[in-house]
Write an enzyme that holds these catalytic residues in place. Structure first.
Site, mmCIF file in Angstrom:
data_model
loop_
_atom_site.group_PDB
_atom_site.id
_atom_site.type_symbol
_atom_site.label_atom_id
_atom_site.label_comp_id
_atom_site.label_asym_id
_atom_site.label_seq_id
_atom_site.Cartn_x
_atom_site.Cartn_y
_atom_site.Cartn_z
ATOM 1 N N HIS A 151 0.861 -1.192 0.000
ATOM 2 C CA HIS A 151 0.000 0.000 0.000
ATOM 3 C C HIS A 151 0.889 1.230 0.000
ATOM 4 O O HIS A 151 1.219 1.778 1.059
ATOM 5 C CB HIS A 151 -0.954 -0.028 1.204
ATOM 6 N N HIS A 175 1.454 4.694 -2.617
ATOM 7 C CA HIS A 175 1.168 5.480 -3.825
ATOM 8 C C HIS A 175 2.503 6.046 -4.270
ATOM 9 O O HIS A 175 3.105 6.835 -3.516
ATOM 10 C CB HIS A 175 0.175 6.597 -3.506
ATOM 11 N N HIS A 223 -9.336 0.921 -1.985
ATOM 12 C CA HIS A 223 -9.393 1.609 -0.698
ATOM 13 C C HIS A 223 -10.850 1.560 -0.225
ATOM 14 O O HIS A 223 -11.771 1.883 -1.007
ATOM 15 C CB HIS A 223 -8.992 3.075 -0.851
ATOM 16 N N GLU A 228 -11.510 3.732 4.993
ATOM 17 C CA GLU A 228 -10.468 4.645 5.507
ATOM 18 C C GLU A 228 -11.223 5.782 6.212
ATOM 19 O O GLU A 228 -11.250 5.854 7.438
ATOM 20 C CB GLU A 228 -9.597 5.175 4.360
ATOM 21 N N ASP A 270 1.541 4.043 2.611
ATOM 22 C CA ASP A 270 0.588 4.933 1.936
ATOM 23 C C ASP A 270 1.312 6.035 1.142
ATOM 24 O O ASP A 270 1.618 5.837 -0.031
ATOM 25 C CB ASP A 270 -0.411 5.511 2.945
ATOM 26 N N ASP A 271 1.574 7.173 1.763
ATOM 27 C CA ASP A 271 2.213 8.316 1.086
ATOM 28 C C ASP A 271 3.361 8.807 1.969
ATOM 29 O O ASP A 271 3.248 9.839 2.646
ATOM 30 C CB ASP A 271 1.179 9.435 0.877
HETATM 31 N N1 HPA Z 1 -6.478 7.603 0.475
HETATM 32 C C1 HPA Z 1 -7.133 7.728 -0.668
HETATM 33 N N2 HPA Z 1 -6.547 8.097 -1.784
HETATM 34 C C2 HPA Z 1 -5.242 8.343 -1.777
HETATM 35 C C3 HPA Z 1 -4.512 8.224 -0.626
HETATM 36 C C4 HPA Z 1 -5.170 7.829 0.560
HETATM 37 O O1 HPA Z 1 -4.577 7.716 1.651
HETATM 38 N N3 HPA Z 1 -3.240 8.529 -0.960
HETATM 39 C C5 HPA Z 1 -3.213 8.817 -2.265
HETATM 40 N N4 HPA Z 1 -4.435 8.710 -2.771
HETATM 41 ZN ZN ZN Z 2 -3.693 4.706 0.036
#
Ligand code: HPA
Ligand code: ZN
Length: 336
Positions: A15, A17, A193, A196, A274-275
């Site tokens: 996970h 991006h 996703h 969240e 994630d990021d």
């Molecule tokens: N959630 C949803 N979309 C996204 C995320 C995230 O954490 N990061 C990049 N796109």
């Molecule tokens: Zn994500």
């Protein structure tokens, strides 16, 4: 989790991006190279804006920063810079998300996006295996997702799956049933996703309507006991990102993250970043947060890493071999 003299815990990153690995210094370097004007005075000024209140407040700056990615070379360097970090963190395999709509909408050809990312992946193939998961932007029309999948068809030999990301609430998985049907028919592995910021019902929809093989995040599944029982029974993988959830306000603090509860409920969870350029750390830092912020034991950390390989789209023999390496891992003296 890197330690002097001790190999880090082997893990898979499922996970991530790739655009979320764009570090502030790189935003500035690419802006200079591509002659893109930035609305920030300096790297420090940009970093100071990484105080997010929710998912949308992050997405606004995440998409704005992508304007610096223009050429095939830019995408190759982005992937390369990330993959270069992997061995030092024990990351043996990566299934990275990318957001083609965020680039094609700016006039960057799909060929340059996929071509650049695969150039980066190929350059590091000796050290880390990696695949691409094409994400549809759920806050855009379903027809755009369908056009994106068509545009990606010439490159499907380099794409392992499809995902669903961007602003969740108000954009349920069922909006994308048709494009996921088509993607599955093309042999792509479906993930999404869900849960969240959105409700547990979106996790159900992702399973029922999109046929997902993994749920990204899924933390709000805990609000629905029947769903938890189903996820446990089916061993559905949930890719959990602790630092992201804290930084986006999905949980009130690291000590209150539901990861331990998810493990105790017998869910098939793994930990990811994630990021990382935005949320304070890569895979190793997220494992450290699980250990130090949540008190997970070495055995639980090994379980998370084993789960990460088992949940990957690697072949069975490779998954088993790597999961065994995770099970046999021993922390050294000092930080594990
Ligand atoms: N959630 C949803 N979309 C996204 C995320 C995230 O954490 N990061 C990049 N796109
Ligand atoms: Zn994500």
């Amino acid at each position: 989790m890197t330690t002097t003299g001790t190999p880090p815990l082997p893990k898979a990153e499922l996970h991530l991006h790739i655009e979320g690995t764009l570090e502030p210094e790189t935003v500035f370097a690419l802006a200079r190279r591509n002659d893109v004007a930035l609305p920030y005075a300096s790297v420090e000024d940009l970093r100071a804006r990484y105080e997010f209140t929710d998912l949308q407040s992050f997405l606004d700056i995440y998409y704005a920063n992508m304007a610096v990615l223009r050429t095939r070379e830019d995408f190759a360097e982005l992937a390369s810079a990330y993959l270069r970090r992997c061995p030092g963190q024990g990351v043996r395999h990566v299934e990275m998300f990318f957001d083609p709509q965020a680039h094609t909408a700016r006039g960057v050809p799909m060929a340059d996006v996929v071509g650049g990312l695969t150039d980066g992946i190929d350059a590091h193939a000796a050290d880390v295996s990696a695949g691409l998961i094409l994400c549809f932007l759920r806050d855009q029309p379903a027809a755009d997702a369908e056009a994106t999948l068509r545009a990606a068809e010439p490159y499907l030999d380099r794409i392992i799956g499809v995902g669903l990301d961007s602003a969740e609430v108000g954009h349920p998985p069922s909006k994308f049933t048709a494009v996921f049907d088509r993607a599955r028919a093309l042999g792509l592995k479906p993930v999404a996703h869900a849960g969240e910021e959105g409700p547990a019902s979106y996790v159900r929809e992702a399973l029922d309507e999109l046929g997902v093989l993994r749920v990204d995040h899924g933390i709000r599944s805990l609000e629905d006991d029947d769903l938890v029982a189903r996820l446990r029974r089916d061993r559905t993988p949930l890719t959990v990102c602790p630092l992201s959830n804290v930084r986006l306000g999905c949980v009130p603090g690291i000590g209150l993250h539901p990861l331990p509860e998810m493990l105790d409920a017998g869910l098939n969870v793994s930990v990811h970043s994630d990021d990382p350029a935005y949320f304070g750390g890569y895979a190793d830092t997220n494992y450290a947060a699980a250990r130090d912020g949540l008190g997970l034991t070495t055995d639980q950390l090994r379980t998370l890493a084993e789960n990460s390989f088992a949940a990957s789209f690697l072949d069975e023999a490779t998954k088993t071999m790597l999961a065994l390496r995770a099970r046999e891992w021993k922390p050294g003296p000092g930080p594990a």
